[in-house]
Design a protein around this motif. Structure first.
Motif, short mmCIF file in Angstrom:
data_model
loop_
_atom_site.label_atom_id
_atom_site.label_comp_id
_atom_site.label_asym_id
_atom_site.label_seq_id
_atom_site.Cartn_x
_atom_site.Cartn_y
_atom_site.Cartn_z
N UNK A 509 -20.04 -9.45 59.76
CA UNK A 509 -20.12 -7.99 59.71
C UNK A 509 -18.99 -7.56 58.78
N UNK A 510 -18.10 -6.73 59.33
CA UNK A 510 -16.90 -6.46 58.53
C UNK A 510 -15.91 -7.62 58.69
N UNK A 511 -16.03 -8.30 59.85
CA UNK A 511 -15.24 -9.51 60.09
C UNK A 511 -16.21 -10.68 60.22
N UNK A 512 -15.60 -11.86 60.19
CA UNK A 512 -16.42 -13.07 60.36
C UNK A 512 -16.32 -13.51 61.82
N UNK A 513 -17.43 -13.44 62.56
CA UNK A 513 -17.47 -13.90 63.96
C UNK A 513 -18.20 -15.23 63.98
N UNK A 514 -17.46 -16.25 64.34
CA UNK A 514 -18.02 -17.60 64.22
C UNK A 514 -17.94 -18.33 65.56
N UNK A 515 -19.06 -18.94 65.99
CA UNK A 515 -19.09 -19.80 67.20
C UNK A 515 -18.98 -21.26 66.75
N UNK A 516 -17.96 -21.95 67.34
CA UNK A 516 -17.66 -23.31 66.90
C UNK A 516 -17.90 -24.31 68.02
N UNK A 517 -18.30 -25.49 67.65
CA UNK A 517 -18.37 -26.63 68.58
C UNK A 517 -17.13 -27.47 68.35
N UNK A 518 -16.24 -27.56 69.38
CA UNK A 518 -15.03 -28.36 69.28
C UNK A 518 -15.20 -29.58 70.17
N UNK A 519 -14.98 -30.77 69.67
CA UNK A 519 -15.15 -32.00 70.45
C UNK A 519 -13.92 -32.88 70.35
N UNK A 520 -13.69 -33.63 71.41
CA UNK A 520 -12.69 -34.71 71.39
C UNK A 520 -13.38 -35.97 71.88
N UNK A 612 -16.34 -28.28 73.74
CA UNK A 612 -16.02 -26.89 74.05
C UNK A 612 -16.75 -26.00 73.05
N UNK A 613 -17.04 -24.75 73.43
CA UNK A 613 -17.60 -23.75 72.51
C UNK A 613 -16.57 -22.63 72.37
N UNK A 614 -16.14 -22.39 71.12
CA UNK A 614 -15.08 -21.41 70.85
C UNK A 614 -15.63 -20.35 69.90
N UNK A 615 -15.37 -19.10 70.22
CA UNK A 615 -15.77 -17.99 69.35
C UNK A 615 -14.52 -17.46 68.65
N UNK A 616 -14.57 -17.38 67.32
CA UNK A 616 -13.43 -16.89 66.55
C UNK A 616 -13.85 -15.65 65.76
N UNK A 617 -12.87 -14.84 65.49
CA UNK A 617 -13.07 -13.65 64.65
C UNK A 617 -12.16 -13.80 63.43
N UNK A 618 -12.74 -13.69 62.28
CA UNK A 618 -12.00 -13.92 61.05
C UNK A 618 -10.73 -13.11 60.96
N UNK A 619 -9.62 -13.75 60.57
CA UNK A 619 -8.32 -13.13 60.43
C UNK A 619 -7.97 -13.11 58.94
N UNK A 664 -17.88 -24.72 57.07
CA UNK A 664 -18.75 -23.87 56.25
C UNK A 664 -19.29 -22.71 57.07
N UNK A 665 -19.54 -21.62 56.37
CA UNK A 665 -20.10 -20.44 57.02
C UNK A 665 -21.51 -20.23 56.49
N UNK A 666 -22.38 -20.13 57.41
CA UNK A 666 -23.74 -19.77 57.06
C UNK A 666 -24.00 -18.42 57.68
N UNK A 667 -24.03 -17.42 56.89
CA UNK A 667 -24.12 -16.06 57.42
C UNK A 667 -25.43 -15.86 58.14
N UNK A 668 -25.35 -15.18 59.28
CA UNK A 668 -26.54 -14.89 60.08
C UNK A 668 -26.93 -13.43 59.87
#
Length: 668
Positions: A509-520, A612-619, A664-668
């Motif tokens: 949107x005006x910011x980048x809101x991204x849902x990430x898959x984090x694994x260990x 884990x599933x993490x949601x980030x907002x572009x900074x 990578x960002x694939x815009x939705x």
């Protein structure tokens, strides 16, 4: 005086009641009416009861169920003085039985009249039978009554009314008193400790009354006490058996009690037998075994000998006799049966060659023989032991621990022990080790019985799994060489963890809101605990924090010769400001933790991946400007865990790898 006048007075009557089959109480009981009779008036027709042999008065003792048959007889015993004939005719005769029933026996049915009765010509009426019933008794007695009435004299003149003759008599039968007998015998006069003693108990009704509630009392044998036999008819006997386990001799009494229904003599409503005694002797029964050896000390590789003797008890033969020797199975033996007092001795060979199965090991072994056998209901067992010492070829060496696990690059430590367990003095004792040189040693000479020599050695910076063997060699007094060796193993632990960050979806949107898959992922060879991930959504905090914490300078590059130091903060509980900590308890955790073989959770097994599933907002400054809806975001993630040795396992493990992760960002 005319005949009629002489006979104007009442007549005497005699009735005889004879019991057939048993004796009865006999009595005569004429009844007189009016004045003293004279002439034929005195001839007296009478009634009486006789025994079966007509022997006169006697007492009949009867029992319940007996059958008594009565014959009733009317007779004139003798003529009065001066008379030539005195005759009587007619009348009625009846018998009243103990149960109250009345039985007419002659002249009462309208078809048969009592004929003429005269001296020497008695009249015998119908027979009457009665079955003795104890319920009809009163205080142990039964009463039978015979009655005669209506008889007339034939001596009266024509037109004269003859007086009637009448008489009656009571007869008493006495019941045999109630009585009970008990017999207690043992079927096992001698038993062995642990066997069951058996008894037979017989109760007999020895009285004249049927008995009920027949019960046995036995104060020492529980299974005999309270035995119930129910009812006993007259003369009946019943037998039952009981048993008990005894641990000592016994001689005890038993007696029987019973209830007496009906009308027994007073005080005999319940009767008790005389007690009877049975005795059982208990004998201890034992089986024996001895184990010995003529070779208490055996040189390794040689054979020894064990001698075993089994002894049977003197009282009885023993079945299924078995000898087992756990440490030397070949020394076992068995017999189907051995007679009383038998003694069997045999020897067996024991091996000490390590290559032979069942051999005795080095050191002292307790050789225990167990003998078992049985007689009915009794298990017999005994054991005996002997110590056998197996000593080596004289020279022995051990290295410990036999197995250890260390992290790659750590030091492996060992302890070496050398001893002379033989009979010879050993010289030139040399220890060698090709893989761990520090374990080599020159020990000079060692006498038998000397205190073993123990020393430590190490292998530094072990990087691969290691099998190390120490060897010792020496020369015996006769010049013969002796040697021994032992081995130990070192396992290298290579714990490792890997981090992955990937895009699930992105909203621009005006910011980048991204849902990430984090694994260990545990890609090492050790289970890991204390799992956590430091996640820096800015991509700028962790690199500098890590370098500062490790006391490093520069831009994240390690200088030549520079060593990485341990972090001075706890990454899982005290993360830097702006850094997320992801654990199993985090709301972002979505799975991957499965129970191990012990059912435990919270342990990351080898090859296991947590997510884990993490949601980030572009900074600002943390994303690349989108170009036609595409671009990338930069993040930093560090994984942590603890291996089975308690060491920290971190990914990445090098500051150089604290680079930003580009997603990578694939815009939705």
């Amino acid at each position: 005086m005319s005949l009629i006048q002489r006979n104007a007075v009442p007549l005497f009557v005699l009735i005889a009641v004879i019991a057939v089959g048993v004796g009865v109480f006999a009595s005569t009981s004429p009844f007189a009416f009016g004045e003293e009779p004279v002439g034929c008036d005195a001839a007296a027709v009478g009634i009486s009861v006789y025994t079966t042999d007509d022997s006169g008065n006697s007492v009949a003792v009867v029992s319940n169920g007996d059958v008594v048959t009565y014959r009733v007889t009317l007779s004139i015993p003798e003529l009065p003085a001066g008379e030539t004939a005195c005759n009587y005719v007619g009348g009625a005769l009846a018998v009243t039985l103990p149960d109250g029933s009345q039985v007419p026996v002659a002249g009462t049915d309208g078809t048969e009249a009592i004929p003429t009765i005269q001296v020497g010509a008695p009249f015998t009426a119908q027979s009457v039978s009665y079955t003795i019933n104890q319920n009809d008794a009163i205080n142990g007695e039964l009463t039978v009554r015979a009655n005669y009435s209506g008889g007339s004299s034939l001596s009266v003149g024509e037109g004269e009314q003859a007086p009637e003759a009448a008489a009656s008599v009571s007869n008493v039968l006495r019941m045999t008193p109630p009585s009970i007998d008990i017999e207690k015998i043992t079927t096992t006069p001698i038993v062995y400790l642990g066997q069951t003693a058996g008894f037979n108990i017989t109760v007999t009704n020895t009285g004249g009354y049927a008995l009920s509630n027949v019960t046995v009392t036995d104060s020492q044998v529980e299974s005999c006490d309270g035995m119930s036999f129910g009812t006993l008819a007259v003369g009946q006997e019943k037998t039952d058996s009981c048993s008990t386990l005894l641990d000592s001799d016994i001689s005890n009494e038993a007696y029987a009690t019973a209830s007496v229904p009906g009308g027994p003599p007073a005080g005999m409503e319940t009767i008790t037998s005389e007690p009877d005694t049975a005795s059982v002797s208990v004998e201890a029964l034992s089986i024996g075994i001895t184990v010995g050896t003529t070779t208490p000390h055996i040189r390794l590789g040689n054979q020894g000998e064990v001698e075993i003797t089994v002894i049977m008890p003197p009282q009885t033969a023993v079945n299924n006799v078995n000898v087992t020797v756990e440490t030397a199975p070949q020394c076992g033996s068995s017999w189907d049966v051995l007679p009383a007092g038998a003694v069997e001795t045999y020897t067996c060979v024991v091996e000490t060659d390590p290559a032979t199965e069942g051999s005795l090991p080095l050191g002292t072994t307790t050789v225990t023989g167990i003998v078992t056998g049985s007689v009915p209901d009794v298990h017999l067992e005994d054991d005996a032991s002997v110590d056998v010492s197996v000593f080596g070829v004289g020279l022995n060496i051990t290295i410990t621990p036999k197995e250890q696990t260390i992290r790659e690059g750590d030091t492996a430590s060992f302890t070496v022990t050398v001893s002379n367990d033989g009979d010879d003095v050993l010289s030139n004792v040399q220890v060698t080790n090709e893989t761990v040189p520090s374990c080599a040693n020159d020990l000079g000479s060692m006498a038998p019985g000397d205190v073993p020599v123990t020393y430590d050695c190490v292998s530094d910076a072990v990087s691969e799994d290691l099998e190390t063997t120490v060897k010792v060699a020496a020369v015996a007094a006769d010049g013969a060489p002796e040697e021994d060796e032992d081995s130990a193993y070192v396992n290298i632990l290579r714990p490792s963890t890997a981090i992955g960050v990937s895009e699930v979806n992105t909203m621009v949107l005006r910011l980048v809101v991204q849902t990430l898959r984090v694994t260990e992922t545990n890609d090492g060879d050790s289970p890991l605990t204390n799992i956590c991930v430091e996640f820096d959504p800015t991509g700028a905090v962790l690199p500098h924090t890590a370098m500062d914490a490790m006391g490093m300078e520069g831009e994240g590059m390690m200088e030549e010769g520079e060593a990485m130091e341990a972090m001075t903060y706890d990454p899982c509980t005290e993360p830097p400001h702006g850094v997320m900590v992801l654990t199993r308890d985090s709301v972002e955790f979505v799975g991957g933790d499965y129970p191990n073989e012990a059912g435990e959770l919270g342990i990351m097994e080898e090859g296991e991946t947590w997510e884990w599933r993490v949601v980030t907002v572009g900074v600002a400054g943390n994303y690349v400007a989108l170009s036609e809806g595409a671009g990338s975001m930069n993040y930093v993630a560090i994984g942590h865990g603890t291996d089975i040795l308690g060491g920290d396992v971190t990914y990445p493990g090098d500051v150089e790898e604290l680079a930003q992760i580009e997603v990578p960002i694939t815009a939705q």
